[in-house]
Design a protein around this motif. Structure first.
Motif, short mmCIF file in Angstrom:
data_model
loop_
_atom_site.label_atom_id
_atom_site.label_comp_id
_atom_site.label_asym_id
_atom_site.label_seq_id
_atom_site.Cartn_x
_atom_site.Cartn_y
_atom_site.Cartn_z
N ASP A 26 0.82 -1.21 0.00
CA ASP A 26 0.00 0.00 0.00
C ASP A 26 0.85 1.26 0.00
N ALA A 27 2.03 1.20 0.62
CA ALA A 27 2.93 2.36 0.60
C ALA A 27 3.36 2.66 -0.83
N LEU A 28 3.75 1.61 -1.56
CA LEU A 28 4.16 1.80 -2.95
C LEU A 28 2.99 2.21 -3.83
N ALA A 29 1.81 1.70 -3.52
CA ALA A 29 0.63 1.98 -4.35
C ALA A 29 0.03 3.35 -4.05
N GLY A 30 0.47 3.98 -2.96
CA GLY A 30 -0.09 5.28 -2.60
C GLY A 30 -1.53 5.18 -2.14
N ASN A 31 -1.81 4.18 -1.34
CA ASN A 31 -3.19 3.91 -0.92
C ASN A 31 -3.56 4.54 0.42
N ARG A 32 -2.70 5.38 0.97
CA ARG A 32 -2.95 5.86 2.34
C ARG A 32 -4.32 6.52 2.48
N GLU B 108 -7.68 5.18 4.45
CA GLU B 108 -8.31 5.97 5.51
C GLU B 108 -9.81 6.11 5.26
N ASN B 109 -10.17 6.39 3.98
CA ASN B 109 -11.59 6.49 3.62
C ASN B 109 -12.28 5.15 3.84
N THR C 134 -10.95 0.00 -5.94
CA THR C 134 -9.87 0.91 -6.33
C THR C 134 -8.56 0.52 -5.66
N ILE C 135 -8.64 0.20 -4.37
CA ILE C 135 -7.45 -0.25 -3.63
C ILE C 135 -6.87 -1.50 -4.28
N HIS C 136 -7.74 -2.44 -4.62
CA HIS C 136 -7.30 -3.70 -5.23
C HIS C 136 -6.55 -3.44 -6.53
N ALA D 229 14.17 0.01 3.14
CA ALA D 229 14.75 1.01 2.24
C ALA D 229 13.73 1.45 1.19
N ILE D 230 12.95 0.49 0.68
CA ILE D 230 11.91 0.83 -0.29
C ILE D 230 10.84 1.69 0.38
N LEU D 231 10.43 1.30 1.59
CA LEU D 231 9.41 2.05 2.33
C LEU D 231 9.85 3.49 2.58
N ALA D 232 11.15 3.67 2.83
CA ALA D 232 11.67 5.01 3.14
C ALA D 232 11.46 5.98 1.99
N GLU D 233 11.33 5.46 0.77
CA GLU D 233 11.11 6.31 -0.39
C GLU D 233 9.66 6.79 -0.47
N TYR D 234 8.75 6.07 0.17
CA TYR D 234 7.32 6.38 0.03
C TYR D 234 6.63 6.80 1.32
#
Length: 550
Positions: free
Chosen positions: A146-152, A156-157, A362-364, A443-448
């Protein structure tokens, strides 16, 4: 970001004050020097339970205080929820007393360990080889995707809708259960209401009926008394009316002798008129009063119904029966209105369910679209860490039920070697491989994501020089977005740090103490050379150390 750490009277530490900066900080020291003690002390301000055995001087309290810069962590809501003063520079303090009592404070406000641990998790992420099992946790795997997908925002919604959905469904269940229970009582309540509605109930009716019953049941006695009263007034010889007529004649004669007697005459005239009126009424009552067995029976029946209802409902007045009737009427109306309430609640559930379905879809889609990029990044980074054949099988399938983070089932499998079967991470990967995978994922998470301070505790144990060099590069790259600490035995990793601290032991007055100092450039060269070649410094070790730093 961890800005300052103070530790007093903890294990081998007497009094330690250290200031830290942003970027990549390496901490080195010989085995047994106290690096784990430093981490143990820090863990106490992060909410770990205290142990009296950790007190250096058993007669003094242990104090550990950490100052954090928290401006970028979006923690205002946490402080509001826990009724704490929010400050950009927040100080957490932990005290352990010789009595065993432990106290914790956030910005001088006392808190329990649950609150402290919750805040600690959002300030520092301590990572060691023993904590890599979190990789196998489905929630953690979803968090990475979800971090990479930008689903935050979508998540939340979705969680708001999921909460509303659960709340409305619970309300619907309550209505259905209530209807089921009340239907059992509905017919009985209708019967009770009909009894009360058919009874002659109104305010004052009981007293009225009781008086009427008393009169009807004593009619003969009443008629006799009325006759006696009439006779007393109208008897020819001793009747009051005849005597008053004589008195009237006397007063008429007296009235001619002045105003005083005239007034007396008027009063006597009034009495005569009143007595005549009473006699007329007594005669009228007597003529109109007669026995009425049917009416007596009717009145008695009405009274008995009131008495029976009072006994049945355990009350003593008609007012209370009227209140029960109104209550039954309302209850029956509510029961009969439950059908429409349930229909409306089902509609509300369907509306929220459809909205939740849309967000979950949409999340999927976003999760599924980001998987190729995640697998590529993982494989590429792990290749530089001595795992060139590492590959992942990550799949997201829609489920039939709503979950707290959507409607997806996640398969996250790993293979370390070409041709090998894919399996669960905890079963397929070794401890060293799990450490490297976790490092790459962080390290990947730190980018997002805006991650907390990262503390790597000897995750480079057992790796070769070339691989450790790559691990150092990854941690150094992470430190551009966040504060990173690495407790390490490897000079290749230590040389990558923007800051280098050494933990060491000293003996004074037959007492061993752990201390910590920040190394300058020359001290770093010596420390790295000793890590490379031992205490007997050689020219080649020093040259190698300089080369690593440059």
């Amino acid at each position: 970001m961890l800005v300052h750490l103070t530790i007093k009277n903890y294990a081998l530490i007497d009094d330690l004050n250290v200031t830290f900066s942003e970027g990549f900080t390496c901490i080195t020291g010989e085995t047994g020097a106290g690096k784990s003690i430093l981490l143990g002390g820090l863990s106490l301000v992060l909410g770990k339970r205290a142990d009296l055995s950790s007190l250096r001087d058993k007669s003094e309290k242990c104090i550990i205080e950490a100052e954090f810069e928290i401006g970028k962590y979006d923690l205002q809501s946490f402080f509001e929820k826990n009724d704490l003063d929010y400050e950009g520079h927040t100080i957490i303090r932990r005290e352990i007393h010789p009595s065993g009592k432990s106290r914790a404070f956030i910005n001088d406000s006392p808190v329990n360990l649950t609150v402290l641990a919750e805040l600690g998790d959002r300030l520092i992420d301590v990572h060691s080889q023993h904590q890599t099992l979190r990789l196998a946790d489905n929630d953690f795997q979803f968090m990475v995707i979800d971090a990479l997908a930008g689903n935050r925002q979508l998540l939340e919604n979705y969680r708001h809708l999921f909460s509303d959905y659960g709340k409305i469904e619970k309300e619907l269940t309550v209505l259905i259960d209530r209807q089921r229970d009340e239907i059992k009582e509905h017919d009985y309540n209708l019967f009770l209401l009909k009894e009360l509605e058919e009874a002659p109930l109104k305010e004052g009716i009981q007293q009225e009926l009781e008086e009427q019953y008393e009169q009807l049941s004593n009619i003969e006695n009443i008629m006799e008394l009325l006759s006696q009263g009439f006779q007393l007034l109208n008897d020819e010889q001793i009747g009051v009316s005849n005597l008053l007529a004589q008195l009237k004649q006397v007063s008429n004669k007296l009235s001619g002798f002045g105003g005083l007697y005239a007034d007396l005459n008027e009063r006597i005239q009034s009495v005569v008129i009143e007595v005549d009126d009473i006699a007329t009424e007594l005669q009228s009552f007597h003529e109109n009063t007669e026995a009425n067995p049917q009416l007596l029976e009717d009145v008695n029946g009405k009274l008995q119904r009131i008495y029976d209802l009072q006994k049945k409902h355990g009350v003593a007045t008609v007012s209370e029966l009227l209140a029960i009737r109104n209550e039954l009427d309302e209850k029956i109306a509510e029961t009969e209105s439950l059908d429409s309430a349930i229909v409306e609640k089902r509609k509300a559930v369907e509306v929220v369910k459809n909205a939740m379905e849309d967000v979950a879809n949409t999340i999927h889609v976003k999760r599924r679209n980001v998987l190729p990029r995640l697998k590529e990044q993982l494989s590429k980074s792990l290749g530089s860490l001595g795992m060139p054949s590492a590959s992942f099988k990550i799949e997201v399938q829609q489920a039939n039920v709503f979950k707290t983070n959507g409607k997806d089932d996640l398969t996250f499998l790993f293979s370390a070697n070409k041709g090998a079967d894919f399996g669960e991470l905890k079963k397929t990967a070794s401890g060293g491989e799990l450490s490297r995978i976790m490092l790459v994922i962080k390290a990947i998470l730190a980018e997002y994501e805006n991650l907390p301070t990262m503390m790597f505790d000897e995750i480079d144990t057992g790796v070769s020089g070339e691989i450790s060099n790559s691990m150092g590069d990854i941690m150094q790259a992470m430190s551009k977005n966040m504060q990173v600490f690495s407790i390490t035995h490897l000079p290749q990793v230590a040389s990558k740090g923007n800051h280098h601290y050494k933990v060491f032991k000293v003996e004074a007055d037959a007492v061993t103490k752990t201390q910590m100092k920040k190394l300058d450039e020359n001290e770093r060269i010596i420390e790295l050379a000793e890590m490379l070649g031992g205490k007997q410094l050689s020219d080649s070790a020093i040259a190698h150390a300089k080369q690593l730093l440059n």
